[in-house]
Design an enzyme around this catalytic site. Sequence first.
Site, short mmCIF file in Angstrom:
data_model
loop_
_atom_site.label_atom_id
_atom_site.label_comp_id
_atom_site.label_asym_id
_atom_site.label_seq_id
_atom_site.Cartn_x
_atom_site.Cartn_y
_atom_site.Cartn_z
N ASP A 50 21.16 -42.23 41.75
CA ASP A 50 22.22 -41.17 42.01
C ASP A 50 23.65 -42.01 41.55
O ASP A 50 23.66 -43.34 41.56
CB ASP A 50 22.45 -40.84 43.54
N LYS A 72 25.35 -36.92 39.83
CA LYS A 72 25.61 -35.53 39.69
C LYS A 72 27.10 -35.29 39.78
O LYS A 72 27.68 -36.18 40.07
CB LYS A 72 25.20 -34.94 41.18
N MET A 187 31.40 -36.04 53.58
CA MET A 187 32.06 -35.01 52.33
C MET A 187 33.26 -34.15 52.69
O MET A 187 33.36 -32.97 52.84
CB MET A 187 30.93 -34.26 51.68
C1 LIG Z 1 25.90 -36.21 49.38
S1 LIG Z 1 26.52 -37.47 50.62
C2 LIG Z 1 25.02 -38.44 50.77
C3 LIG Z 1 25.15 -39.18 51.85
C4 LIG Z 1 23.93 -40.05 51.97
N1 LIG Z 1 22.62 -39.60 51.95
C5 LIG Z 1 23.83 -41.10 53.11
O1 LIG Z 1 22.99 -40.88 53.83
O2 LIG Z 1 24.91 -41.82 53.50
C6 LIG Z 1 27.98 -38.14 50.02
C7 LIG Z 1 28.89 -38.40 51.09
O3 LIG Z 1 28.32 -39.54 51.80
C8 LIG Z 1 29.44 -40.29 52.25
N2 LIG Z 1 29.32 -41.57 51.80
C9 LIG Z 1 28.17 -42.04 51.07
N3 LIG Z 1 28.51 -43.20 50.82
C10 LIG Z 1 29.55 -43.76 51.52
C11 LIG Z 1 30.26 -44.96 51.81
N4 LIG Z 1 29.76 -46.18 51.17
N5 LIG Z 1 31.50 -44.83 52.39
C12 LIG Z 1 31.81 -43.87 52.94
N6 LIG Z 1 31.37 -42.44 52.81
C13 LIG Z 1 29.85 -42.52 52.07
C14 LIG Z 1 30.81 -39.38 51.59
O4 LIG Z 1 31.10 -38.59 52.52
C15 LIG Z 1 30.06 -38.87 50.38
O5 LIG Z 1 30.96 -37.84 49.99
#
Ligand SMILES: C[S@@+](CC[C@H](N)C(=O)[O-])C[C@H]1O[C@@H](n2cnc3c(N)ncnc32)[C@H](O)[C@@H]1O
Length: 261
Positions: A50, A72, A187
């Site tokens: 991803d 995506k 998100m």
């Molecule tokens: C589609 S979701 C995926 C979440 C992922 N599966 C997880 O367990 O962290 C994507 C969202 O996760 C959060 N996110 C993912 N990585 C991040 C990071 N390193 N710092 C802050 N937020 C993060 C944000 O809110 C982002 O918009």
Amino acid sequence: MNREGAKNTKEEEKKCLGKVYLVGAGPGDPGLMTLKGKGLLECADVVIYDALISPAILAMINPEAEKIDAGKRRGRHSIMQEETTQLMIDKAQDNAIVVRLKGGDPFIFGRGGEEMEELVKAGIPVEVVPGVTSGIAAPAYAGIPLTHRLYSSSVTFVTGHEAAGKYRPAVNWNAIAHGSETIVIYMGIHNLPYIVEELTAAGLSSETPIALVRWGTRPDQEELIGQLGTIVDQVASTGFEAPAIVVIGAVVKMYATFHSL
Ligand SMILES: C[S@@+](CC[C@H](N)C(=O)[O-])C[C@H]1O[C@@H](n2cnc3c(N)ncnc32)[C@H](O)[C@@H]1O
């Protein structure tokens, strides 16, 4: 054995040899990649990854492996998702050990559940390797514990990016406001003004502490700390952007403790 028999046996072999591992890459810091996930990256034939995966984790991939960027783009999710799922099925049917590398944990707002369902339907062996989710790791790196004996004994994880009525009823922010003492929103930046309005309308004080943690666990992690009543203006004035985790509740007070060292 006749030719038909030989063909069937070969096709059955194909089905048995390939496998898909849905692996969580964690939130960014390569040190948060699990040993099991790292081992799989080192021996995979194909890695489909991803957009938010950090370069240091991509560097763990077997140099001989085929690397496919399935990043995506907003608005094209469904098309990309179908293509990605079909790609995993095709590669596994071609006997490959496929790692589907997803940010954070594959089953937390990562469509891992849907992917597993499609793979099972297609008869592909699948295994899930959990990852450290950003909703826990980003606050932790900012010094914010999601539970604390004095401040919170319950946590809710919720998405702030939901098309109402598309898959199921919209998030019930009134219930979320009253359901637990800490709220963690994935998100949530894009819809933050709406979310803040809903939570305050549900009775949360405008003085409720809130933290936004961007690029949590990475060297460029940034935090924005405020209150429900101030945060929307703070985001506008600082230009704070996604991707970020939003934490709401009294536990956010611990940020000041952590940073007073
Ligand atoms: C589609 S979701 C995926 C979440 C992922 N599966 C997880 O367990 O962290 C994507 C969202 O996760 C959060 N996110 C993912 N990585 C991040 C990071 N390193 N710092 C802050 N937020 C993060 C944000 O809110 C982002 O918009």
